[in-house]
Write an enzyme that holds these catalytic residues in place. Structure first.
Site, PDB file in Angstrom:
ATOM      1  N   ASP A  76     -61.027  16.135 -62.796  1.00  0.00           N
ATOM      2  CA  ASP A  76     -60.677  16.232 -64.218  1.00  0.00           C
ATOM      3  C   ASP A  76     -61.280  15.060 -64.992  1.00  0.00           C
ATOM      4  OD1 ASP A  76     -58.296  17.203 -62.438  1.00  0.00           O
ATOM      5  OD2 ASP A  76     -58.138  18.343 -64.298  1.00  0.00           O
ATOM      6  N   HIS A 120     -65.036  20.075 -58.921  1.00  0.00           N
ATOM      7  CA  HIS A 120     -64.717  21.375 -59.523  1.00  0.00           C
ATOM      8  C   HIS A 120     -64.759  21.367 -61.059  1.00  0.00           C
ATOM      9  CE1 HIS A 120     -63.127  22.472 -55.523  1.00  0.00           C
ATOM     10  NE2 HIS A 120     -62.470  21.337 -55.549  1.00  0.00           N
ATOM     11  N   ASP A 121     -63.971  20.517 -61.682  1.00  0.00           N
ATOM     12  CA  ASP A 121     -63.648  20.691 -63.104  1.00  0.00           C
ATOM     13  C   ASP A 121     -64.821  20.570 -64.073  1.00  0.00           C
ATOM     14  OD1 ASP A 121     -60.406  19.176 -62.571  1.00  0.00           O
ATOM     15  OD2 ASP A 121     -61.062  21.257 -62.405  1.00  0.00           O
ATOM     16  N   ASN A 179     -52.261  18.027 -60.242  1.00  0.00           N
ATOM     17  CA  ASN A 179     -52.684  17.125 -59.156  1.00  0.00           C
ATOM     18  C   ASN A 179     -51.633  16.060 -58.887  1.00  0.00           C
ATOM     19  OD1 ASN A 179     -55.238  18.145 -58.387  1.00  0.00           O
ATOM     20  ND2 ASN A 179     -56.146  17.298 -60.264  1.00  0.00           N
ATOM     21  N   PHE A 217     -55.893  26.008 -55.959  1.00  0.00           N
ATOM     22  CA  PHE A 217     -54.767  25.163 -56.344  1.00  0.00           C
ATOM     23  C   PHE A 217     -54.233  25.449 -57.746  1.00  0.00           C
ATOM     24  CE2 PHE A 217     -52.125  21.444 -56.115  1.00  0.00           C
ATOM     25  CZ  PHE A 217     -52.130  20.902 -57.384  1.00  0.00           C
ATOM     26  N   ASN A 218     -55.072  25.453 -58.773  1.00  0.00           N
ATOM     27  CA  ASN A 218     -54.588  25.578 -60.151  1.00  0.00           C
ATOM     28  C   ASN A 218     -53.803  26.871 -60.355  1.00  0.00           C
ATOM     29  OD1 ASN A 218     -55.683  23.142 -60.973  1.00  0.00           O
ATOM     30  ND2 ASN A 218     -57.610  24.073 -61.644  1.00  0.00           N
ATOM     31  N   ASP A 239     -55.425  17.861 -65.530  1.00  0.00           N
ATOM     32  CA  ASP A 239     -54.416  17.195 -64.686  1.00  0.00           C
ATOM     33  C   ASP A 239     -55.100  16.081 -63.867  1.00  0.00           C
ATOM     34  OD1 ASP A 239     -54.162  19.344 -61.703  1.00  0.00           O
ATOM     35  OD2 ASP A 239     -55.851  19.024 -63.082  1.00  0.00           O
ATOM     36  N   THR A 257     -58.441  22.841 -66.868  1.00  0.00           N
ATOM     37  CA  THR A 257     -58.914  22.445 -65.532  1.00  0.00           C
ATOM     38  C   THR A 257     -57.749  22.066 -64.620  1.00  0.00           C
ATOM     39  OG1 THR A 257     -59.218  20.128 -66.194  1.00  0.00           O
ATOM     40  CG2 THR A 257     -61.107  21.626 -66.473  1.00  0.00           C
TER      41      THR A 257
END
Ligand code: RIB
Ligand code: CA
Length: 315
Positions: free
Chosen positions: A15, A239-240, A39, A165-166, A10, A124
């Site tokens: 990402d 993060h991703d 996102n 979040f995800n 996203d 992700t």
């Protein structure tokens, strides 16, 4: 050995970094890139994926758009972190990479069913596409090599005190993914909060001297400023790409077996990944859960990957 992955994302700044890390790491082959709302809305996460693919010259990988809303809940986006376009920090040319006509869910099923045991799913973003693929073709649970997802946490949340979040955006999808019975690794905030784009990291990337490196520095600079504003963190958590790194270099990420349940009903805990590391006879583990990452080795891998990708001057 080359790992064939489907990156379901996203974009979103981190990402975008996951796409680039995958592209620039020889041991990883992008079998497909699929997009999902998270996102930002699906039209923008897909436009941003097209932009990154154009910038990096990724013209040989099928790009498919997926689900525009979570399974049950209304979409929640993260524009406070990723900006109004979802990928600010670089001036984008009109993308020349286009999506294919096939829906992401159908593409995921097609690729996995055609290559039993070969494809690793690397989600992700919210897990909507993955859950829909499971519903449409349950046999993918036996055909996928592994699922390595960025999401969840066993110590804290980011979108709420309890939820990452995800998982928060589509907890019903996450619950389906965690209970599908396939090999699954959760790369949560416990890992990704160790992967921070410090000033030294940005300087290393800038020193590569390519147009792509400059674009990455611009994107990460925007992402840093937004995380500083929202969370007070001087260096943003990226993060991703940690999930991609786990696939490319499993030894970089320490993991422990656990039982992970996704909270669906809690007034304050919706989307929490309740993680039980206790090995009890009555409990069946369903995930390897990341506990740490070698951040120095991770950033070496990332910088090397960016250095391998030729830059398209027109993107
Ligand atoms: O919580 C972090 C995750 O949510 C990352 O994947 C970020 O891109 C957002 O999707
Ligand atoms: Ca993401």
């Amino acid at each position: 050995m080359t790992r064939r992955i489907i990156l379901d994302c996203d974009p979103g700044h981190d990402d975008a970094m996951a796409i680039l890390l995958a592209r620039g790491t020889p041991e990883v082959e992008l079998a497909a890139i699929t997009t999902v709302a998270g996102n930002h809305t699906l039209d923008l996460t897909t436009l941003n994926a097209r932009r990154v693919c154009t910038l990096a010259g990724i013209t040989d990988v099928p790009l498919a758009a997926g689900c525009s809303a979570p399974l049950v809940r209304p979409l929640v986006t993260a524009t406070e972190i990723h900006g109004t376009t979802g990928l600010q920090g670089h001036t984008w040319a009109e993308p020349t990479v286009h999506v294919i006509s096939e829906h992401a869910v159908d593409l995921i099923i097609e690729l996995v069913m055609a290559a039993p045991g070969e494809i690793t799913l690397v989600p992700t973003g919210p897990l909507t596409n993955i859950a829909m693929a499971l519903r449409r073709e349950p046999r993918i649970a036996d055909r996928v090599r592994e699922v390595v997802l960025m999401g969840g946490s066993y110590t804290r949340g980011n979108v709420t005190p309890a939820a990452e979040f995800n998982v928060y955006v589509d907890p019903e999808a996450a619950a389906a993914v965690f209970t599908a019975g396939w090999p699954l690794t959760m790369i949560g905030l416990d890992v990704t909060h160790m992967a921070n784009a410090t000033a030294e990291v940005l300087a290393r990337i800038a020193a590569l001297g390519t147009g792509l490196a400059a674009a990455v520095v611009g994107m990460l600079g925007f992402y840093r400023d937004r995380q500083l504003h929202e969370f007070g963190t001087a260096s943003p958590h990226v993060h991703d790409p940690c999930a991609v790194a786990r696939v490319a270099r499993p030894e970089f990420v320490s993991c422990k077996e656990a039982r992970v349940e996704v909270e669906l009903a809690g007034e304050f805990t919706r989307g929490m990944t309740v993680t039980d590391f206790r090995m009890r006879a009555a409990v069946t583990p369903n995930a390897m859960v990341g506990t740490s990452i070698d951040d120095g080795a991770f950033w070496d891998l990332f910088v090397a990957a960016i250095g391998r990708i030729p830059t398209r001057a027109d993107a």
